[in-house]
Design an enzyme around this catalytic site. Structure first.
Site, PDB file in Angstrom:
ATOM      1  N   HIS A   1      51.364  19.461  33.366  1.00 50.80           N
ATOM      2  CA  HIS A   1      52.387  19.215  34.380  1.00 50.80           C
ATOM      3  C   HIS A   1      53.578  18.476  33.765  1.00 50.80           C
ATOM      4  O   HIS A   1      53.834  17.307  34.040  1.00 50.80           O
ATOM      5  CB  HIS A   1      51.847  18.443  35.574  1.00 50.80           C
ATOM      6  CG  HIS A   1      52.754  18.581  36.770  1.00 50.80           C
ATOM      7  ND1 HIS A   1      52.330  19.136  37.947  1.00 50.80           N
ATOM      8  CD2 HIS A   1      54.068  18.278  36.942  1.00 50.80           C
ATOM      9  CE1 HIS A   1      53.351  19.140  38.808  1.00 50.80           C
ATOM     10  NE2 HIS A   1      54.417  18.636  38.203  1.00 50.80           N
TER      11      HIS A   1
ATOM     12  N   ASP B   1      51.782  13.898  36.878  1.00 52.13           N
ATOM     13  CA  ASP B   1      52.923  14.750  37.264  1.00 52.13           C
ATOM     14  C   ASP B   1      54.250  13.991  37.144  1.00 52.13           C
ATOM     15  O   ASP B   1      55.010  13.881  38.113  1.00 52.13           O
ATOM     16  CB  ASP B   1      52.759  15.262  38.697  1.00 52.13           C
ATOM     17  CG  ASP B   1      51.380  15.825  38.973  1.00 52.13           C
ATOM     18  OD1 ASP B   1      50.791  16.413  38.045  1.00 52.13           O
ATOM     19  OD2 ASP B   1      50.893  15.683  40.107  1.00 52.13           O
TER      20      ASP B   1
ATOM     21  N   GLU C   1      50.311  26.247  37.343  1.00 52.41           N
ATOM     22  CA  GLU C   1      51.022  25.309  38.210  1.00 52.41           C
ATOM     23  C   GLU C   1      51.983  24.466  37.374  1.00 52.41           C
ATOM     24  O   GLU C   1      52.147  24.666  36.166  1.00 52.41           O
ATOM     25  CB  GLU C   1      50.044  24.419  38.970  1.00 52.41           C
ATOM     26  CG  GLU C   1      49.178  23.533  38.108  1.00 52.41           C
ATOM     27  CD  GLU C   1      48.157  22.736  38.922  1.00 52.41           C
ATOM     28  OE1 GLU C   1      48.053  22.963  40.137  1.00 52.41           O
ATOM     29  OE2 GLU C   1      47.473  21.893  38.324  1.00 52.41           O
TER      30      GLU C   1
ATOM     31  N   SER D   1      51.746  26.942  42.868  1.00 52.11           N
ATOM     32  CA  SER D   1      50.576  26.571  42.076  1.00 52.11           C
ATOM     33  C   SER D   1      49.548  27.680  42.194  1.00 52.11           C
ATOM     34  O   SER D   1      49.819  28.713  42.806  1.00 52.11           O
ATOM     35  CB  SER D   1      49.988  25.255  42.572  1.00 52.11           C
ATOM     36  OG  SER D   1      49.281  25.460  43.777  1.00 52.11           O
TER      37      SER D   1
END
Length: 397
Positions: A265, A12, A186, A148
């Site tokens: 992500h 992330d 997400e 998410s």
């Protein structure tokens, strides 16, 4: 490309630039064994060094609400002379989650917790407060994109001065997926392109362990509706769920090289020279902790849709672009979740139509070509969109 061991364990990711230095923030994965939010530093976007962590401990209020033992999915932005880091506190599979704000005078910290931005639980709502992204619209107003799997992605207006919500409530849902695919969406990120006057919503579909892939849609308005290149809205539950959103990047394997699995992500980073990059993580093995940092150039097709490089960024290549004809290894993305294998394509002059100096129409696909440095040598690449509205990437051999 020789892999930097210090980019392993990055999940992330997001990057901020300050004074010719780059600072990488990512989820606390225990690689290296720290707590809080790991901070890495670089001067070239290639060689990274671990320099410490923001918020060495989960803030007490966030921990009490979420039972989190580490922090997830940080977002780092600068507002005037203040660095604001939004962090997520949660546990896997839970919607009892907390997004908080910490501030500092330098991207190296120290960061001081400023408390709650938004929190969720099964009692409060049906969605999930993780994966923060701060969006600045074309008027300068800031918004918080978050959410998410559970309930989809939401957008909430912020007060620029405080960095916290300017209204009560949870905001507006702008993207979601049906129960048939476990509502798997997400990692949202919105980028405004002033040249096209569109806001672009990037997000990740499916499981982060094996089938993650990055999709994009766009809107004239920061709070939607966001629509893909096929005309499907990102909150549409009537069409086939895997056919919604232009798939920019999924799992792939170029012949003779290591596979890149479950990319997702992402954030979008604009360097001081205005070059755009997509920052995301990927895996070497599915269902493992072998995830690592990916930095790729992001370019734009003449039809206004973004495409990303098939190569991880090493350095800028200033050599003269080669001709388009030749032997290419091509990856086609589609609605399936498997690893796409490269196909050998021989492109001749009669096979394509030139749109501009570096853009071509070929077999119904619109593609843009440029040079990348790969292991210190220039290599021609292209990236584009197929006639069915999915991504295509290729490298010339």
């Amino acid at each position: 490309m020789q892999e930097n061991q210090l980019t392993f364990g990055v999940h992330d990711p997001t990057i901020i630039e300050e004074g010719g230095n780059y600072y990488l923030f990512s989820t606390d994965t225990g690689q290296p064994k720290t707590s809080g939010v790991p901070i890495r530093w670089s001067q070239n976007l290639r060689d990274w060094n671990f320099i410490g962590q923001a918020l060495p401990e989960v803030p007490k209020v966030a921990e009490e609400w979420s039972s989190a033992t580490g922090l997830w999915a940080p977002e780092i932005v600068r507002y005037r002379d203040e660095y604001r880091m939004y962090y997520s506190a949660s546990t896997f599979g839970s919607t009892r989650s907390y997004i908080g704000l910490a501030t500092a005078k330098s991207p190296q910290g120290p960061f001081h917790d400023q408390g709650l931005v938004v929190k969720t639980s099964p009692v409060l709502c049906h969605h999930n407060a993780i994966d923060a992204n701060v969006v600045t619209d074309k008027t300068g107003k800031q918004w918080l994109l978050y959410g998410s799997f559970f309930g989809g992605l939401y957008i909430l207006p912020l007060d620029n001065e405080t960095g916290k919500p300017s209204v009560s409530g949870f905001g507006k849902c702008i993207a979601r997926r049906p129960e048939s695919v476990d509502t798997a969406i997400e990692g949202g990120f919105i980028y405004y392109n002033p040249k096209t006057n569109y806001y672009y919503l990037f997000c990740s579909y499916d499981s982060l362990n094996d089938s993650y892939n990055i999709r994009v849609a766009r809107s004239r308005y920061v709070d939607g509706p966001y629509v893909d290149c096929k005309g499907h809205a990102m909150d549409d539950l009537t069409h086939e769920p895997d056919d919604i959103g232009m798939k920019v990047l999924g799992s792939y394997h170029f012949s003779g090289e290591k596979a890149v699995l479950a990319p997702g992500h992402n954030s979008i980073f604009k360097r001081s020279n205005n070059q755009l990059f997509m920052i995301h993580h990927a895996r070497r093995k599915v269902f493992s902790d072998e995830f690592f940092l990916n930095i790729r150039k992001l370019e734009w097709l003449s039809n206004g849709w973004p495409v990303v490089s098939p190569c991880l960024y090493e350095e800028d290549c200033k050599q003269k672009l080669l001709g388009f004809a030749g032997k290419w290894h091509v990856i086609y993305f589609d609605e399936t979740n498997g690893t796409q294998e490269s196909l050998l394509e021989m492109i001749e002059d009669k096979d394509y139509q030139k749109i501009s100096d570096n853009e071509f129409s070929w077999q119904g696909s619109l593609v843009k070509t440029w040079l990348e440095m790969v292991d210190g040598k220039p290599q021609q690449v292209f990236s584009g969109m197929t006639s069915k509205g999915y991504g295509i990437i290729a490298r010339k051999f």
